[in-house]
Scaffold this active site. Structure first.
Site, PDB file in Angstrom:
ATOM      1  N   GLY A 196      17.934  38.091  -0.588  1.00 10.01           N
ATOM      2  CA  GLY A 196      18.486  36.731  -0.563  1.00 10.01           C
ATOM      3  C   GLY A 196      17.449  35.711  -0.995  1.00 10.01           C
ATOM      4  O   GLY A 196      17.246  34.675  -0.354  1.00 10.01           O
ATOM      5  N   ALA A 197      16.787  36.016  -2.124  1.00  4.20           N
ATOM      6  CA  ALA A 197      15.644  35.195  -2.531  1.00  4.20           C
ATOM      7  C   ALA A 197      16.007  34.151  -3.582  1.00  4.20           C
ATOM      8  O   ALA A 197      15.123  33.520  -4.151  1.00  4.20           O
ATOM      9  CB  ALA A 197      14.520  36.094  -3.042  1.00  4.20           C
ATOM     10  N   SER A 198      17.282  33.967  -3.844  1.00  7.40           N
ATOM     11  CA  SER A 198      17.652  33.027  -4.906  1.00  7.40           C
ATOM     12  C   SER A 198      17.671  31.575  -4.434  1.00  7.40           C
ATOM     13  O   SER A 198      17.721  30.656  -5.256  1.00  7.40           O
ATOM     14  CB  SER A 198      19.025  33.402  -5.486  1.00  7.40           C
ATOM     15  OG  SER A 198      19.996  33.472  -4.466  1.00  7.40           O
ATOM     16  N   ASP A 254      23.978  43.618  -3.623  1.00  8.62           N
ATOM     17  CA  ASP A 254      24.633  43.155  -2.398  1.00  8.62           C
ATOM     18  C   ASP A 254      24.047  43.982  -1.262  1.00  8.62           C
ATOM     19  O   ASP A 254      24.297  45.187  -1.173  1.00  8.62           O
ATOM     20  CB  ASP A 254      26.146  43.389  -2.529  1.00  8.62           C
ATOM     21  CG  ASP A 254      26.894  43.049  -1.248  1.00  8.62           C
ATOM     22  OD1 ASP A 254      26.237  42.662  -0.253  1.00  8.62           O
ATOM     23  OD2 ASP A 254      28.128  43.185  -1.245  1.00  8.62           O
ATOM     24  N   ASN A 295      15.857  38.876   4.583  1.00  9.22           N
ATOM     25  CA  ASN A 295      16.183  37.449   4.741  1.00  9.22           C
ATOM     26  C   ASN A 295      17.657  37.131   4.501  1.00  9.22           C
ATOM     27  O   ASN A 295      18.186  36.196   5.088  1.00  9.22           O
ATOM     28  CB  ASN A 295      15.310  36.654   3.762  1.00  9.22           C
ATOM     29  CG  ASN A 295      15.771  35.220   3.615  1.00  9.22           C
ATOM     30  OD1 ASN A 295      15.598  34.411   4.523  1.00  9.22           O
ATOM     31  ND2 ASN A 295      16.383  34.896   2.472  1.00  9.22           N
ATOM     32  N   SER A 340      17.299  34.011  13.932  1.00 10.68           N
ATOM     33  CA  SER A 340      17.586  32.573  14.069  1.00 10.68           C
ATOM     34  C   SER A 340      17.344  32.185  15.513  1.00 10.68           C
ATOM     35  O   SER A 340      17.477  33.016  16.428  1.00 10.68           O
ATOM     36  CB  SER A 340      19.044  32.291  13.712  1.00 10.68           C
ATOM     37  OG  SER A 340      19.424  31.031  14.219  1.00 10.68           O
ATOM     38  N   TYR A 396      27.725  34.642  14.547  1.00 10.13           N
ATOM     39  CA  TYR A 396      26.416  34.479  13.904  1.00 10.13           C
ATOM     40  C   TYR A 396      25.308  34.711  14.935  1.00 10.13           C
ATOM     41  O   TYR A 396      24.357  35.456  14.682  1.00 10.13           O
ATOM     42  CB  TYR A 396      26.310  33.072  13.297  1.00 10.13           C
ATOM     43  CG  TYR A 396      24.986  32.776  12.632  1.00 10.13           C
ATOM     44  CD1 TYR A 396      24.672  33.308  11.383  1.00 10.13           C
ATOM     45  CD2 TYR A 396      24.035  31.953  13.248  1.00 10.13           C
ATOM     46  CE1 TYR A 396      23.455  33.040  10.763  1.00 10.13           C
ATOM     47  CE2 TYR A 396      22.826  31.671  12.641  1.00 10.13           C
ATOM     48  CZ  TYR A 396      22.532  32.208  11.397  1.00 10.13           C
ATOM     49  OH  TYR A 396      21.325  31.935  10.794  1.00 10.13           O
ATOM     50  N   ALA A 441      25.443  36.413  17.673  1.00 11.86           N
ATOM     51  CA  ALA A 441      25.410  37.836  18.055  1.00 11.86           C
ATOM     52  C   ALA A 441      24.702  38.658  16.982  1.00 11.86           C
ATOM     53  O   ALA A 441      23.897  39.556  17.291  1.00 11.86           O
ATOM     54  CB  ALA A 441      26.832  38.356  18.271  1.00 11.86           C
ATOM     55  N   ILE A 446      16.686  24.599   9.511  1.00 11.90           N
ATOM     56  CA  ILE A 446      15.860  24.476   8.303  1.00 11.90           C
ATOM     57  C   ILE A 446      16.700  23.857   7.186  1.00 11.90           C
ATOM     58  O   ILE A 446      17.879  24.205   7.013  1.00 11.90           O
ATOM     59  CB  ILE A 446      15.330  25.864   7.867  1.00 11.90           C
ATOM     60  CG1 ILE A 446      14.658  26.590   9.052  1.00 11.90           C
ATOM     61  CG2 ILE A 446      14.364  25.732   6.694  1.00 11.90           C
ATOM     62  CD1 ILE A 446      13.508  25.860   9.698  1.00 11.90           C
TER      63      ILE A 446
HETATM   64  P1  NAP Z   1      20.870  29.974   1.922  1.00 11.53           P
HETATM   65  O1  NAP Z   1      20.138  28.833   1.346  1.00 11.53           O
HETATM   66  O2  NAP Z   1      22.336  29.881   2.118  1.00 11.53           O
HETATM   67  O3  NAP Z   1      20.548  31.287   1.073  1.00 11.53           O
HETATM   68  C1  NAP Z   1      21.125  32.511   1.415  1.00 11.53           C
HETATM   69  C2  NAP Z   1      20.567  33.573   0.509  1.00 11.53           C
HETATM   70  O4  NAP Z   1      21.168  34.830   0.885  1.00 11.53           O
HETATM   71  C3  NAP Z   1      20.896  33.324  -0.948  1.00 11.53           C
HETATM   72  O5  NAP Z   1      19.766  33.606  -1.742  1.00 11.53           O
HETATM   73  C4  NAP Z   1      22.025  34.327  -1.236  1.00 11.53           C
HETATM   74  O6  NAP Z   1      21.967  34.799  -2.571  1.00 11.53           O
HETATM   75  C5  NAP Z   1      21.637  35.455  -0.306  1.00 11.53           C
HETATM   76  N1  NAP Z   1      22.749  36.347  -0.013  1.00 11.53           N
HETATM   77  C6  NAP Z   1      23.946  36.041   0.546  1.00 11.53           C
HETATM   78  N2  NAP Z   1      24.712  37.132   0.614  1.00 11.53           N
HETATM   79  C7  NAP Z   1      23.996  38.154   0.066  1.00 11.53           C
HETATM   80  C8  NAP Z   1      24.240  39.523  -0.147  1.00 11.53           C
HETATM   81  N3  NAP Z   1      25.411  40.077   0.220  1.00 11.53           N
HETATM   82  N4  NAP Z   1      23.280  40.276  -0.731  1.00 11.53           N
HETATM   83  C9  NAP Z   1      22.103  39.736  -1.109  1.00 11.53           C
HETATM   84  N5  NAP Z   1      21.812  38.425  -0.917  1.00 11.53           N
HETATM   85  C10 NAP Z   1      22.743  37.654  -0.342  1.00 11.53           C
HETATM   86  O7  NAP Z   1      20.290  30.380   3.363  1.00 11.53           O
HETATM   87  P2  NAP Z   1      18.896  30.088   4.092  1.00 11.53           P
HETATM   88  O8  NAP Z   1      19.070  28.898   4.931  1.00 11.53           O
HETATM   89  O9  NAP Z   1      17.770  30.176   3.141  1.00 11.53           O
HETATM   90  O10 NAP Z   1      18.874  31.336   5.098  1.00 11.53           O
HETATM   91  C11 NAP Z   1      18.114  32.492   4.870  1.00 11.53           C
HETATM   92  C12 NAP Z   1      18.062  33.277   6.173  1.00 11.53           C
HETATM   93  O11 NAP Z   1      17.527  32.467   7.200  1.00 11.53           O
HETATM   94  C13 NAP Z   1      19.446  33.738   6.666  1.00 11.53           C
HETATM   95  O12 NAP Z   1      19.363  35.027   7.201  1.00 11.53           O
HETATM   96  C14 NAP Z   1      19.756  32.733   7.766  1.00 11.53           C
HETATM   97  O13 NAP Z   1      20.635  33.258   8.719  1.00 11.53           O
HETATM   98  C15 NAP Z   1      18.389  32.464   8.314  1.00 11.53           C
HETATM   99  N6  NAP Z   1      18.264  31.192   9.026  1.00 11.53           N
HETATM  100  C16 NAP Z   1      18.519  30.016   8.381  1.00 11.53           C
HETATM  101  C17 NAP Z   1      18.412  28.824   9.098  1.00 11.53           C
HETATM  102  C18 NAP Z   1      18.673  27.476   8.487  1.00 11.53           C
HETATM  103  O14 NAP Z   1      18.786  26.499   9.244  1.00 11.53           O
HETATM  104  N7  NAP Z   1      18.771  27.348   7.190  1.00 11.53           N
HETATM  105  C19 NAP Z   1      18.035  28.853  10.458  1.00 11.53           C
HETATM  106  C20 NAP Z   1      17.790  30.079  11.043  1.00 11.53           C
HETATM  107  C21 NAP Z   1      17.892  31.244  10.324  1.00 11.53           C
HETATM  108  P3  NAP Z   1      23.220  34.735  -3.610  1.00 11.53           P
HETATM  109  O15 NAP Z   1      23.656  33.303  -3.677  1.00 11.53           O
HETATM  110  O16 NAP Z   1      22.616  35.255  -4.848  1.00 11.53           O
HETATM  111  O17 NAP Z   1      24.279  35.621  -3.035  1.00 11.53           O
END
Ligand code: NAP
Length: 244
Positions: A9-11, A60, A87, A139, A152, A154, A185
């Site tokens: 999920g590095a995009s 995926d 991630n 999280s 989420y 859970a 974040i």
């Molecule tokens: P984000 O900006 O929505 O990015 C999510 C990433 O996950 C995207 O790069 C997306 O890539 C990828 N992804 C989604 N489904 C996928 C799949 N089936 N296979 C491979 N990649 C997939 O989210 P973020 O905020 O950076 O969150 C990253 C992590 O941190 C998550 O696990 C989230 O639960 C956790 N987190 C976030 C927060 C927050 O407040 N932002 C807080 C606590 C924890 P594509 O678009 O290419 O699918």
């Protein structure tokens, strides 16, 4: 010789920040994405233009076969993998009564299943090499639970149990497994919140603001590096003090 990291999920968001931080620290970086190819390519180009080493791989992570291919390709490209950052994840804010069975299963298949899938291949490789670091992104809601985010919360709590158990199992093989549990974040994951909701949320955070993806990436980088060699099975929560 450079170490190699796979970041799922590095995009975007935290995964993107991790890619840039790891590349800057001299790692070969596998930038995994599922849908956002153009964004992944931009990160790849940015790393390449600044002299770093990276590749992008579409997969995926909810698919076991997709993860098999992701890991196989990573080895073909860089020969070995020392660090895995699990991630990729997705939220879903809804009343528990409104969550359907398929939403429940889909979210678990990604948030927990994705970590299981790729860890299976990484662990086999790391045990053979007697070396490796796995960092799972949970999280703060996995620690405390959040209203309207039962499934989420859970799924993210499951990653904490997974981390602790796997850390104990893999410690004799020289592999550390840790968890980062970010607070709120500033990424696209919270794009559905209104400016007013963000302002209320910020006022509830003792440090008075949301975290940045880079602040999480710096913690992940630390857990991947030699200075964290005596840390395993831990949950570290950069959260601005919202949970202490
Ligand atoms: P984000 O900006 O929505 O990015 C999510 C990433 O996950 C995207 O790069 C997306 O890539 C990828 N992804 C989604 N489904 C996928 C799949 N089936 N296979 C491979 N990649 C997939 O989210 P973020 O905020 O950076 O969150 C990253 C992590 O941190 C998550 O696990 C989230 O639960 C956790 N987190 C976030 C927060 C927050 O407040 N932002 C807080 C606590 C924890 P594509 O678009 O290419 O699918």
């Amino acid at each position: 010789m450079k170490n190699t990291v796979i970041i799922t999920g590095a995009s975007r968001g935290i995964g993107k920040a991790c890619s840039l931080e790891f590349a800057n620290a001299g790692y070969n970086v596998i930038i995994n994405f599922n849908k956002s190819q153009a964004e992944a390519e931009k990160i790849f180009e940015k790393i390449r233009d600044s002299g770093g080493s990276a590749e992008i791989i579409k997969a995926d992570v909810a698919s076991f076969e997709g993860c098999r291919n992701l890991f196989k390709r990573s080895i073909e490209i860089f020969g070995k993998v020392e660090v895995l950052v699990n991630n990729a994840g997705t939220p879903l804010r809804k009343l528990f009564q409104d969550v359907t069975e398929s939403e429940w299963k889909d979210l678990f298949n990604l948030n927990v299943g994705g970590v299981f899938n790729l860890s299976k291949f990484a662990v086999e490789h790391m045990v053979k090499n007697k070396k490796g670091k796995i960092i799972n992104i949970s999280s703060v809601w996995g620690l405390t639970g959040a209203s309207l985010e039962v499934h989420y919360s859970a799924s993210k709590a499951a990653l904490i149990g997974f981390t602790k158990a796997l850390a104990k199992e893999l410690a004799p093989s020289g592999i550390q497994v840790n968890c980062v549990a970010p607070g709120v974040i500033n990424t696209e994951m919270i794009a559905d919140l209104t400016p007013n909701e963000i302002s209320v949320l910020s006022s509830e955070i003792p440090l008075g603001r949301l975290g940045t993806p880079r602040e999480i990436a710096r913690m992940v980088l630390f857990l991947a590096g030699p200075e964290s060699d005596y840390i395993t099975g831990q949950v570290i929560s950069p959260n601005g003090g919202i949970v202490v």
